[in-house]
Motif scaffolding. Structure first.
Motif, PDB file in Angstrom:
ATOM      1  N   LEU A 179       0.834  -1.203   0.000  1.00  0.00           N
ATOM      2  CA  LEU A 179       0.000   0.000   0.000  1.00  0.00           C
ATOM      3  C   LEU A 179       0.867   1.251   0.000  1.00  0.00           C
ATOM      4  CD1 LEU A 179      -2.735  -1.072   2.580  1.00  0.00           C
ATOM      5  CD2 LEU A 179      -3.158  -0.510   0.179  1.00  0.00           C
ATOM      6  N   TYR A 180       1.959   1.209   0.769  1.00  0.00           N
ATOM      7  CA  TYR A 180       2.840   2.375   0.842  1.00  0.00           C
ATOM      8  C   TYR A 180       3.480   2.670  -0.516  1.00  0.00           C
ATOM      9  CZ  TYR A 180       6.255   5.690   2.564  1.00  0.00           C
ATOM     10  OH  TYR A 180       6.995   6.841   2.759  1.00  0.00           O
ATOM     11  N   SER A 181       3.793   1.627  -1.258  1.00  0.00           N
ATOM     12  CA  SER A 181       4.403   1.842  -2.577  1.00  0.00           C
ATOM     13  C   SER A 181       3.482   2.643  -3.498  1.00  0.00           C
ATOM     14  CB  SER A 181       4.749   0.494  -3.233  1.00  0.00           C
ATOM     15  OG  SER A 181       3.577  -0.184  -3.696  1.00  0.00           O
ATOM     16  N   LEU A 182       2.172   2.547  -3.260  1.00  0.00           N
ATOM     17  CA  LEU A 182       1.201   3.242  -4.111  1.00  0.00           C
ATOM     18  C   LEU A 182       1.169   4.745  -3.867  1.00  0.00           C
ATOM     19  CD1 LEU A 182      -1.815   0.750  -3.818  1.00  0.00           C
ATOM     20  CD2 LEU A 182       0.067   0.723  -5.477  1.00  0.00           C
ATOM     21  N   ILE A 183       1.729   5.188  -2.728  1.00  0.00           N
ATOM     22  CA  ILE A 183       1.678   6.623  -2.403  1.00  0.00           C
ATOM     23  C   ILE A 183       3.067   7.273  -2.475  1.00  0.00           C
ATOM     24  CG2 ILE A 183      -0.382   6.352  -0.963  1.00  0.00           C
ATOM     25  CD1 ILE A 183       1.471   6.601   1.505  1.00  0.00           C
ATOM     26  N   LEU A 184       4.015   6.606  -3.124  1.00  0.00           N
ATOM     27  CA  LEU A 184       5.372   7.140  -3.195  1.00  0.00           C
ATOM     28  C   LEU A 184       5.433   8.499  -3.893  1.00  0.00           C
ATOM     29  CD1 LEU A 184       7.635   4.038  -3.911  1.00  0.00           C
ATOM     30  CD2 LEU A 184       7.698   5.539  -1.913  1.00  0.00           C
ATOM     31  N   GLU A 185       4.555   8.702  -4.873  1.00  0.00           N
ATOM     32  CA  GLU A 185       4.561  10.001  -5.560  1.00  0.00           C
ATOM     33  C   GLU A 185       4.088  11.116  -4.627  1.00  0.00           C
ATOM     34  OE1 GLU A 185       4.059   9.591 -10.206  1.00  0.00           O
ATOM     35  OE2 GLU A 185       2.378   8.594  -9.201  1.00  0.00           O
ATOM     36  N   ASP A 186       3.384  10.741  -3.571  1.00  0.00           N
ATOM     37  CA  ASP A 186       2.951  11.732  -2.581  1.00  0.00           C
ATOM     38  C   ASP A 186       4.021  11.971  -1.523  1.00  0.00           C
ATOM     39  OD1 ASP A 186       0.160  12.189  -3.472  1.00  0.00           O
ATOM     40  OD2 ASP A 186      -0.055  10.068  -2.994  1.00  0.00           O
ATOM     41  N   THR A 187       4.664  10.893  -1.057  1.00  0.00           N
ATOM     42  CA  THR A 187       5.632  11.034   0.032  1.00  0.00           C
ATOM     43  C   THR A 187       7.018  11.445  -0.462  1.00  0.00           C
ATOM     44  OG1 THR A 187       6.330   8.708  -0.036  1.00  0.00           O
ATOM     45  CG2 THR A 187       4.403   9.258   1.329  1.00  0.00           C
ATOM     46  N   GLY A 188       7.416  10.918  -1.615  1.00  0.00           N
ATOM     47  CA  GLY A 188       8.734  11.233  -2.168  1.00  0.00           C
ATOM     48  C   GLY A 188       9.879  10.507  -1.502  1.00  0.00           C
ATOM     49  N   VAL A 189       9.592   9.672  -0.515  1.00  0.00           N
ATOM     50  CA  VAL A 189      10.638   8.911   0.185  1.00  0.00           C
ATOM     51  C   VAL A 189      10.112   7.510   0.487  1.00  0.00           C
ATOM     52  CG1 VAL A 189      11.709  10.925   1.266  1.00  0.00           C
ATOM     53  CG2 VAL A 189       9.892   9.710   2.473  1.00  0.00           C
ATOM     54  N   TRP A 190      11.058   6.566   0.627  1.00  0.00           N
ATOM     55  CA  TRP A 190      10.678   5.231   1.088  1.00  0.00           C
ATOM     56  C   TRP A 190      10.974   5.150   2.574  1.00  0.00           C
ATOM     57  CZ3 TRP A 190       8.095   1.265  -1.139  1.00  0.00           C
ATOM     58  CH2 TRP A 190       7.994   0.098  -0.377  1.00  0.00           C
ATOM     59  N   LYS A 191       9.987   4.751   3.357  1.00  0.00           N
ATOM     60  CA  LYS A 191      10.164   4.569   4.793  1.00  0.00           C
ATOM     61  C   LYS A 191       9.984   3.098   5.128  1.00  0.00           C
ATOM     62  CE  LYS A 191       8.388   9.213   5.820  1.00  0.00           C
ATOM     63  NZ  LYS A 191       7.324  10.003   6.482  1.00  0.00           N
ATOM     64  N   ASP A 192      10.725   2.626   6.123  1.00  0.00           N
ATOM     65  CA  ASP A 192      10.551   1.229   6.528  1.00  0.00           C
ATOM     66  C   ASP A 192      10.183   1.083   7.992  1.00  0.00           C
ATOM     67  OD1 ASP A 192      12.944   1.838   7.692  1.00  0.00           O
ATOM     68  OD2 ASP A 192      14.042   0.107   6.916  1.00  0.00           O
ATOM     69  N   ASP A 193       9.994   2.183   8.703  1.00  0.00           N
ATOM     70  CA  ASP A 193       9.472   2.121  10.064  1.00  0.00           C
ATOM     71  C   ASP A 193       7.946   2.061   9.999  1.00  0.00           C
ATOM     72  OD1 ASP A 193      11.914   2.190  11.409  1.00  0.00           O
ATOM     73  OD2 ASP A 193      12.015   4.378  11.249  1.00  0.00           O
ATOM     74  N   MET A 194       7.359   1.005  10.551  1.00  0.00           N
ATOM     75  CA  MET A 194       5.939   0.769  10.379  1.00  0.00           C
ATOM     76  C   MET A 194       5.045   1.887  10.927  1.00  0.00           C
ATOM     77  SD  MET A 194       6.102  -1.776   8.503  1.00  0.00           S
ATOM     78  CE  MET A 194       4.345  -2.067   8.301  1.00  0.00           C
ATOM     79  N   PRO A 195       5.356   2.525  12.061  1.00  0.00           N
ATOM     80  CA  PRO A 195       4.505   3.644  12.501  1.00  0.00           C
ATOM     81  C   PRO A 195       4.479   4.783  11.478  1.00  0.00           C
ATOM     82  CG  PRO A 195       5.854   2.873  14.312  1.00  0.00           C
ATOM     83  CD  PRO A 195       6.369   2.191  13.083  1.00  0.00           C
TER      84      PRO A 195
END
Length: 256
Positions: A179-195
Motif C-alpha cells: 500500500l505504501y508503494s502506491l503513495i510514493l509520488e505523494d511522500t517522495g521517500v521510502w520509509k521502513d518504520d511501520m509507525p
C-alpha cells in the motif's frame, strides 16, 4: 523525485556487532568465491534493534544463487541462533549480480535504496538513481500477487496458533508496504518504520482508514482470528490490485 537511501550509514549496536561479524564470517567461509557482497536492512544496521524482538535481515549478492547450498546456510543460522538467542530470526535473501544491474526497479532498488553494504564492494553504486514514477511502482509490485497468494495459502493451512500469528504479522507487513508503494509520488521517500508507514497511509492512501488500522494492529500481534484477518487482508489486496491496474491502464493510454 529520486529515492534516497533508507539507511545512509551503518550504526550497529555493540550487542549485535559480534553476531553480525560472526554470521558474515561463517557465510563467507562456507561459500568463499561465490559471494560478491553482503548487505543488511532493518533495525540492526540502523541501530534501533531490540534484543529478543528484532530479526536480522541479510541480503547476499552472488554470481548465481543456484550455487548456494541452502542446507549449509540453515545449519549456520541454527547454530548462531543458539549462540545469540537475543536474535529472533535470521533472514537471508540471495540475488544475482545480473538481477541487481538489469532490474533496477526491483533488485536494484532493494540493494541501492533499502539495504546498506556491510561487506564487499557495494554494487548498489552501479545502479542508476531510482526515480519515482508509475512505471517504477508497477515494477516494484511485479511479484506482489505471487507473494500474497503464497502467504495466504500458508496462513489458510496453518493449524498452529503461534505459526498463524507469525504469518498474520508477516502478511500484514507485506500488505502495508505494498500500500505504501502506491503513495510514493505523494511522500517522495521510502520509509521502513511501520509507525511512519501507517501515518503516511492514513494521510495519503485512498483506502478505508479502518483497513490500515486493522492491518497495523495485526502487525503488532493482534489476537484476531485467521478468518477475520483474511477478510481485511483480501479487501486490502483488492484495493492494491485495482490501483495497480488503473496505473497500468493510464500508462498505456499516455503512450498512444
Amino acid at each position: 523525485m529520486i529515492l534516497e537511501k533508507v539507511i545512509p550509514e551503518i550504526n550497529i549496536q555493540n550487542e549485535y556487532k559480534e553476531f553480525v561479524d560472526t554470521y558474515m564470517d561463517e557465510v563467507y567461509a562456507e561459500f568463499k568465491t561465490k559471494i560478491h557482497s553482503m548487505y543488511m536492512c532493518g533495525s540492526i544496521p540502523k541501530g534501533t534493534a531490540t534484543p529478543f524482538k528484532s530479526d536480522a535481515d541479510f541480503t547476499v549478492v552472488c554470481e548465481n544463487p543456484a550455487d548456494i547450498d541452502y542446507e549449509k546456510l540453515s545449519e549456520i543460522k541454527d547454530r548462531l541462533l543458539k549462540k545469540y538467542p537475543f536474535v529472533t530470526k535470521i533472514d537471508t535473501i540471495f540475488c544475482s549480480i545480473h538481477d541487481v544491474i538489469n532490474k533496477p526497479n526491483e533488485w536494484g532498488f532493494w540493494i541501492k535504496v533499502i539495504c546498506i553494504c556491510v561487506r564487499g564492494d557495494d554494487i548498489g553504486a552501479k545502479v542508476p538513481p531510482i526515480v519515482i514514477s508509475p512505471a517504477f511502482i508497477l515494477d516494484l509490485n511485479t511479484d506482489t500477487k505471487e507473494e500474497v497468494e503464497r502467504v495466504r495459502h500458508w496462513l489458510s493451512n496453518a493449524d498452529d496458533r503461534p505459526m498463524q500469528t507469525r504469518y498474520i504479522k508477516g502478511y500484514s507487513k507485506r500488505l502495508l508496504r505494498a500500500l505504501y508503494s502506491l503513495i510514493l509520488e505523494d511522500t517522495g521517500v521510502w520509509k521502513d518504520d511501520m509507525p511512519d508507514i501507517k501515518n503516511d497511509l492514513l494521510k495519503y492512501c485512498g483506502i478505508d482508514s479502518s483497513i490500515i488500522d486493522d492491518l497495523y494492529a495485526c502487525y503488532l500481534d493482534s489476537d484476531v482470528s485467521v478468518e477475520q484477518f483474511l477478510r481485511t487482508a483480501d479487501e486490502a489486496y483488492r484495493y492494491i490490485e485495482q490501483t495497480l491496474q488503473a496505473m497500468a491502464a493510464s500508462g498505456r493510454s499516455s503512450e498512444r
